[in-house]
Design a protein around this motif. Structure first.
Motif, PDB file in Angstrom:
ATOM      1  N   PHE A 137       0.834  -1.443   0.024  1.00 50.23           N
ATOM      2  CA  PHE A 137       0.147  -0.063   0.057  1.00 50.23           C
ATOM      3  C   PHE A 137       0.801   1.243   0.043  1.00 50.23           C
ATOM      4  CE2 PHE A 137      -1.994   3.429   2.429  1.00 50.23           C
ATOM      5  CZ  PHE A 137      -3.334   3.538   1.436  1.00 50.23           C
ATOM      6  N   ALA A 138       1.913   1.282   0.990  1.00 46.95           N
ATOM      7  CA  ALA A 138       2.857   2.484   0.854  1.00 46.95           C
ATOM      8  C   ALA A 138       3.509   2.603  -0.254  1.00 46.95           C
ATOM      9  CB  ALA A 138       3.583   2.125   2.149  1.00 46.95           C
ATOM     10  N   ALA A 139       3.780   1.498  -1.147  1.00 45.01           N
ATOM     11  CA  ALA A 139       4.445   1.777  -2.587  1.00 45.01           C
ATOM     12  C   ALA A 139       3.841   2.768  -3.303  1.00 45.01           C
ATOM     13  CB  ALA A 139       4.653   0.437  -3.168  1.00 45.01           C
ATOM     14  N   GLY A 140       2.414   2.714  -3.321  1.00 46.89           N
ATOM     15  CA  GLY A 140       1.797   3.481  -4.224  1.00 46.89           C
ATOM     16  C   GLY A 140       1.944   5.283  -3.882  1.00 46.89           C
ATOM     17  N   TYR A 141       2.141   5.246  -2.745  1.00 48.43           N
ATOM     18  CA  TYR A 141       2.639   6.655  -1.907  1.00 48.43           C
ATOM     19  C   TYR A 141       3.821   7.073  -2.618  1.00 48.43           C
ATOM     20  CZ  TYR A 141      -1.502   7.176   1.182  1.00 48.43           C
ATOM     21  OH  TYR A 141      -2.841   7.449   1.375  1.00 48.43           O
ATOM     22  N   LEU A 142       4.987   6.195  -2.313  1.00 50.81           N
ATOM     23  CA  LEU A 142       6.412   6.512  -2.857  1.00 50.81           C
ATOM     24  C   LEU A 142       6.495   6.434  -4.511  1.00 50.81           C
ATOM     25  CD1 LEU A 142       8.183   3.763  -0.569  1.00 50.81           C
ATOM     26  CD2 LEU A 142       7.950   6.299  -0.338  1.00 50.81           C
ATOM     27  N   ALA A 143       5.451   5.849  -5.168  1.00 54.72           N
ATOM     28  CA  ALA A 143       5.374   6.201  -6.441  1.00 54.72           C
ATOM     29  C   ALA A 143       4.806   7.437  -6.913  1.00 54.72           C
ATOM     30  CB  ALA A 143       4.794   4.985  -7.302  1.00 54.72           C
ATOM     31  N   LEU A 167       0.571  -7.593  -7.526  1.00 58.98           N
ATOM     32  CA  LEU A 167      -0.114  -6.768  -6.817  1.00 58.98           C
ATOM     33  C   LEU A 167       0.560  -5.523  -6.402  1.00 58.98           C
ATOM     34  CD1 LEU A 167      -2.800  -6.286  -4.951  1.00 58.98           C
ATOM     35  CD2 LEU A 167      -1.446  -7.213  -3.122  1.00 58.98           C
ATOM     36  N   LEU A 168       1.969  -5.623  -6.197  1.00 56.49           N
ATOM     37  CA  LEU A 168       2.941  -4.553  -6.039  1.00 56.49           C
ATOM     38  C   LEU A 168       2.863  -3.830  -7.443  1.00 56.49           C
ATOM     39  CD1 LEU A 168       5.133  -3.012  -4.642  1.00 56.49           C
ATOM     40  CD2 LEU A 168       6.663  -4.674  -5.218  1.00 56.49           C
ATOM     41  N   LEU A 169       3.313  -4.393  -8.689  1.00 56.17           N
ATOM     42  CA  LEU A 169       3.228  -3.613  -9.943  1.00 56.17           C
ATOM     43  C   LEU A 169       2.054  -2.764  -9.847  1.00 56.17           C
ATOM     44  CD1 LEU A 169       4.529  -3.083 -12.445  1.00 56.17           C
ATOM     45  CD2 LEU A 169       3.705  -5.090 -13.325  1.00 56.17           C
ATOM     46  N   LEU A 170       0.831  -3.289 -10.013  1.00 55.49           N
ATOM     47  CA  LEU A 170      -0.520  -2.641 -10.038  1.00 55.49           C
ATOM     48  C   LEU A 170      -0.495  -1.578  -9.053  1.00 55.49           C
ATOM     49  CD1 LEU A 170      -2.694  -5.618 -10.852  1.00 55.49           C
ATOM     50  CD2 LEU A 170      -1.550  -3.849 -12.579  1.00 55.49           C
ATOM     51  N   ARG A 171      -0.041  -1.759  -7.767  1.00 51.85           N
ATOM     52  CA  ARG A 171      -0.305  -0.717  -6.822  1.00 51.85           C
ATOM     53  C   ARG A 171       0.898   0.418  -7.093  1.00 51.85           C
ATOM     54  NH1 ARG A 171      -3.615   1.980  -3.763  1.00 51.85           N
ATOM     55  NH2 ARG A 171      -2.402   3.038  -1.986  1.00 51.85           N
ATOM     56  N   VAL A 172       1.874   0.083  -7.850  1.00 52.16           N
ATOM     57  CA  VAL A 172       2.690   1.272  -8.161  1.00 52.16           C
ATOM     58  C   VAL A 172       2.248   2.172  -9.380  1.00 52.16           C
ATOM     59  CG1 VAL A 172       4.994   1.738  -9.524  1.00 52.16           C
ATOM     60  CG2 VAL A 172       4.725   0.099  -7.475  1.00 52.16           C
ATOM     61  N   VAL A 173       1.298   1.585 -10.347  1.00 52.31           N
ATOM     62  CA  VAL A 173       0.717   2.138 -11.358  1.00 52.31           C
ATOM     63  C   VAL A 173      -0.291   3.163 -10.636  1.00 52.31           C
ATOM     64  CG1 VAL A 173      -0.666   1.957 -13.455  1.00 52.31           C
ATOM     65  CG2 VAL A 173       1.287   0.313 -13.109  1.00 52.31           C
ATOM     66  N   GLN A 174      -1.063   2.521  -9.574  1.00 48.70           N
ATOM     67  CA  GLN A 174      -2.138   3.228  -9.189  1.00 48.70           C
ATOM     68  C   GLN A 174      -1.372   4.663  -8.450  1.00 48.70           C
ATOM     69  OE1 GLN A 174      -3.965   0.636  -6.136  1.00 48.70           O
ATOM     70  NE2 GLN A 174      -5.863   0.716  -7.407  1.00 48.70           N
ATOM     71  N   GLY A 175      -0.323   4.451  -7.815  1.00 56.92           N
ATOM     72  CA  GLY A 175       0.165   5.661  -7.302  1.00 56.92           C
ATOM     73  C   GLY A 175       0.871   6.597  -8.470  1.00 56.92           C
ATOM     74  N   ILE A 176       1.528   6.078  -9.341  1.00 55.09           N
ATOM     75  CA  ILE A 176       1.725   7.048 -10.510  1.00 55.09           C
ATOM     76  C   ILE A 176       0.562   7.730 -11.193  1.00 55.09           C
ATOM     77  CG2 ILE A 176       2.335   7.123 -12.945  1.00 55.09           C
ATOM     78  CD1 ILE A 176       4.101   4.747 -12.190  1.00 55.09           C
ATOM     79  N   ALA A 177      -0.626   7.159 -11.482  1.00 54.54           N
ATOM     80  CA  ALA A 177      -1.777   7.746 -11.676  1.00 54.54           C
ATOM     81  C   ALA A 177      -2.166   9.025 -10.564  1.00 54.54           C
ATOM     82  CB  ALA A 177      -3.055   6.891 -11.622  1.00 54.54           C
ATOM     83  N   VAL A 178      -2.425   8.515  -9.292  1.00 56.33           N
ATOM     84  CA  VAL A 178      -2.946   9.616  -8.294  1.00 56.33           C
ATOM     85  C   VAL A 178      -1.799  10.753  -8.099  1.00 56.33           C
ATOM     86  CG1 VAL A 178      -2.152   8.659  -5.994  1.00 56.33           C
ATOM     87  CG2 VAL A 178      -4.300   9.491  -6.206  1.00 56.33           C
ATOM     88  N   GLY A 179      -0.532  10.474  -8.352  1.00 50.75           N
ATOM     89  CA  GLY A 179       0.393  11.542  -8.243  1.00 50.75           C
ATOM     90  C   GLY A 179       0.074  12.615  -9.294  1.00 50.75           C
ATOM     91  N   GLY A 180      -0.416  12.074 -10.453  1.00 54.06           N
ATOM     92  CA  GLY A 180      -0.793  13.319 -11.502  1.00 54.06           C
ATOM     93  C   GLY A 180      -2.167  13.781 -11.180  1.00 54.06           C
ATOM     94  N   GLU A 181      -3.210  13.049 -10.796  1.00 55.26           N
ATOM     95  CA  GLU A 181      -4.508  13.285 -10.595  1.00 55.26           C
ATOM     96  C   GLU A 181      -4.878  14.545  -9.693  1.00 55.26           C
ATOM     97  OE1 GLU A 181      -8.704  13.446 -10.158  1.00 55.26           O
ATOM     98  OE2 GLU A 181      -7.181  12.872 -11.721  1.00 55.26           O
ATOM     99  N   VAL A 182      -4.256  14.426  -8.351  1.00 54.67           N
ATOM    100  CA  VAL A 182      -4.631  15.255  -7.328  1.00 54.67           C
ATOM    101  C   VAL A 182      -4.153  16.849  -7.725  1.00 54.67           C
ATOM    102  CG1 VAL A 182      -4.348  15.891  -4.783  1.00 54.67           C
ATOM    103  CG2 VAL A 182      -4.850  13.514  -5.496  1.00 54.67           C
ATOM    104  N   PRO A 183      -2.839  17.066  -7.831  1.00 56.24           N
ATOM    105  CA  PRO A 183      -2.275  18.350  -8.290  1.00 56.24           C
ATOM    106  C   PRO A 183      -2.979  18.670  -9.597  1.00 56.24           C
ATOM    107  CG  PRO A 183      -0.623  16.702  -8.626  1.00 56.24           C
ATOM    108  CD  PRO A 183      -1.615  15.868  -7.704  1.00 56.24           C
ATOM    109  N   GLY A 184      -3.101  18.052 -10.636  1.00 58.39           N
ATOM    110  CA  GLY A 184      -3.835  18.253 -11.713  1.00 58.39           C
ATOM    111  C   GLY A 184      -5.112  18.723 -11.718  1.00 58.39           C
ATOM    112  N   ALA A 185      -5.790  18.244 -10.899  1.00 58.01           N
ATOM    113  CA  ALA A 185      -7.175  18.549 -10.693  1.00 58.01           C
ATOM    114  C   ALA A 185      -7.542  19.895  -9.713  1.00 58.01           C
ATOM    115  CB  ALA A 185      -7.913  17.403  -9.484  1.00 58.01           C
ATOM    116  N   TRP A 186      -6.523  20.020  -8.953  1.00 57.50           N
ATOM    117  CA  TRP A 186      -6.581  21.665  -8.467  1.00 57.50           C
ATOM    118  C   TRP A 186      -6.253  22.535  -9.319  1.00 57.50           C
ATOM    119  CZ3 TRP A 186      -3.359  19.475  -3.790  1.00 57.50           C
ATOM    120  CH2 TRP A 186      -4.287  18.791  -2.743  1.00 57.50           C
TER     121      TRP A 186
END
Length: 440
Positions: free
Chosen positions: A73-79, A131-150
């Protein structure tokens, strides 16, 4: 120090017009899409227990399996910084809307795929690796989503409604957390452990994938931001690498944005995400009561984000950030002191503290205004994602260190420390504004 070397923002971004139907549609679709995407990102943590049993060998001690799942789960934050940097680069060069749509698409695919994954009993070690790989992709996606949305909603809304726009978007992200919590709780109440392990755990991920594709479809109806369109027409887009410009000319803006993000991470992680388990483990609150309180706090947070955003539009972002940063520790200490005394007022105080956490809705307003439009996406994304990766990942460690010295009030102390940093930052920015800085 916040520099002021860029050309002024395009005139269209400063028109003092009222909100119209198109603005409200943009806010609604953006907030709904953000809620669906953030649901995809956080639902993982609500299913940590079944995932820990299914994706590791049967003889793995339960505590170790849960630690490994939380590590994934934390790997998503690091990505997140990687995704934020890459998407922000193209957002500043090619357009906000393209990256805004791509981020939710990149979230939908891995979320759907997690719901279809084979478990350890079927494919062995490949299961946790996938599971780890897919979680990293999720982290990459949310890394662009939140600041991009603002950035997207701030550049669409009239400048005098930036606080309301950012507050609505932040509230939408909170609704995504709430949806994940309620859905997994409902499944847990209706399915026994065997059915949950057999197929029930897949349902939230499969629904999340569908939600994500719905969000992609919804974002087809959004327009490019007027600010970016005018930058492109005037040929004022950054010719250099946007992040390079940020790091060479706007280091002060990056530092300020990281400091206020620290307060945001502490408030969200401690009060909204960690407190339900802390209340049960440390203060012996019944699980059902802790869950009920968390729902009330999340609702309070959603309302608070919009309320603080409206106040920021009325009185200025910096004074409201200062007042909210000073109020947050008061509410948090009241909540923890009540828990230490038996928790008789747990529900109303938790709801109130959630409302006070809504000051985080002002944080994106400060960050949006800290960077010029040509490199705004890159500056905000870099500062926010790096700060979230560092401070978010370090929250549990910092609280553990404080707990060894201050006991069970340590989480409240940590929130208070970060809130005082936020208050000091707002005071410094208000002083800087007196020297031709217009951040409020």
């Amino acid at each position: 120090m916040i520099e002021n070397r860029a050309p002024p923002a395009p005139a269209t971004a400063q028109i003092q017009r009222p909100l119209d139907r198109r603005d409200m549609r943009t806010l609604l679709l953006s907030s709904l899409g953000g809620a669906l995407e953030f649901y995809d990102f956080v639902v993982f943590v609500f299913l940590a227990l079944p995932l820990s049993e299914l994706f590791f060998p049967r003889d793995t001690p339960p505590w170790l399996a849960q630690v490994q799942v939380y590590g994934i789960f934390a790997a998503g934050y690091l990505a997140r910084p990687l995704g934020g940097i890459v998407m922000a680069h193209f957002g500043d060069r090619s357009g906000r809307k393209r990256m805004f749509t791509l981020s939710v698409f990149l979230m939908a695919l891995p979320t759907l795929a997690i719901g279809l994954l084979p478990v350890y009993a079927q494919v062995g070690l490949l299961a946790p690796l996938l599971l780890l790989l897919l979680r990293v992709v999720q982290g990459i996606a949310v890394g662009g989503e939140v600041p991009g949305a603002w950035v997207f909603v701030a550049e669409h809304a009239p400048s005098r409604y930036t606080g309301f726009a950012c507050g609505c978007l932040t509230a939408g992200l909170t609704v995504g957390i709430l949806i994940g919590s309620l859905l997994t709780a409902a499944l847990g109440a209706r399915l026994d452990a065997s059915h949950m392990l057999a197929w029930g755990w897949r349902v939230p991920f499969l629904l999340g994938g569908v939600f994500g594709f719905v969000a992609v479809w919804l974002r087809r109806w959004l327009d490019e931001t007027p600010v970016f369109v005018e930058l492109r027409e005037r040929r004022q887009l950054s010719r250099s690498m946007p992040l390079g410009v940020v790091l060479s000319q706007y280091r002060g803006s990056v530092a300020v944005s990281m400091l206020v993000t620290w307060m945001l991470t502490a408030a969200i992680v401690v009060v909204i995400l960690m407190l339900p388990s802390l209340a049960q483990r440390v203060f012996h609150v019944a699980p059902a009561l802790a869950a009920q309180g968390n729902v009330l706090a999340a609702l309070g947070l959603s309302l608070g984000c919009v309320l603080y955003g409206l106040l920021a539009d009325r009185f200025g972002a910096l004074p409201v950030l200062l007042a909210g940063a000073l109020a947050l520790p008061v509410g948090t200490y009241a909540l923890f002191l009540d828990l230490a005394a038996g928790g008789r007022l747990f529900l109303p105080l938790y709801a109130l503290d959630g409302l006070l956490v809504g000051v985080v809705g002002v944080v994106p307003v400060v960050m949006v205004r800290a960077f010029p439009s040509a490199v705004r996406f890159s500056g905000l994304s870099f500062a926010y994602n790096v700060a979230y990766a560092v401070f978010g990942a370090g929250t549990a460690t910092a609280i553990g260190w404080l707990a060894a010295r201050a006991g069970r009030m340590a989480p409240a102390h940590y929130v208070a420390i970060t809130a005082l940093v936020g208050a000091a930052t707002s005071l410094w920015l208000m002083w800087r504004r007196g020297t031709r800085q217009e951040l409020a």
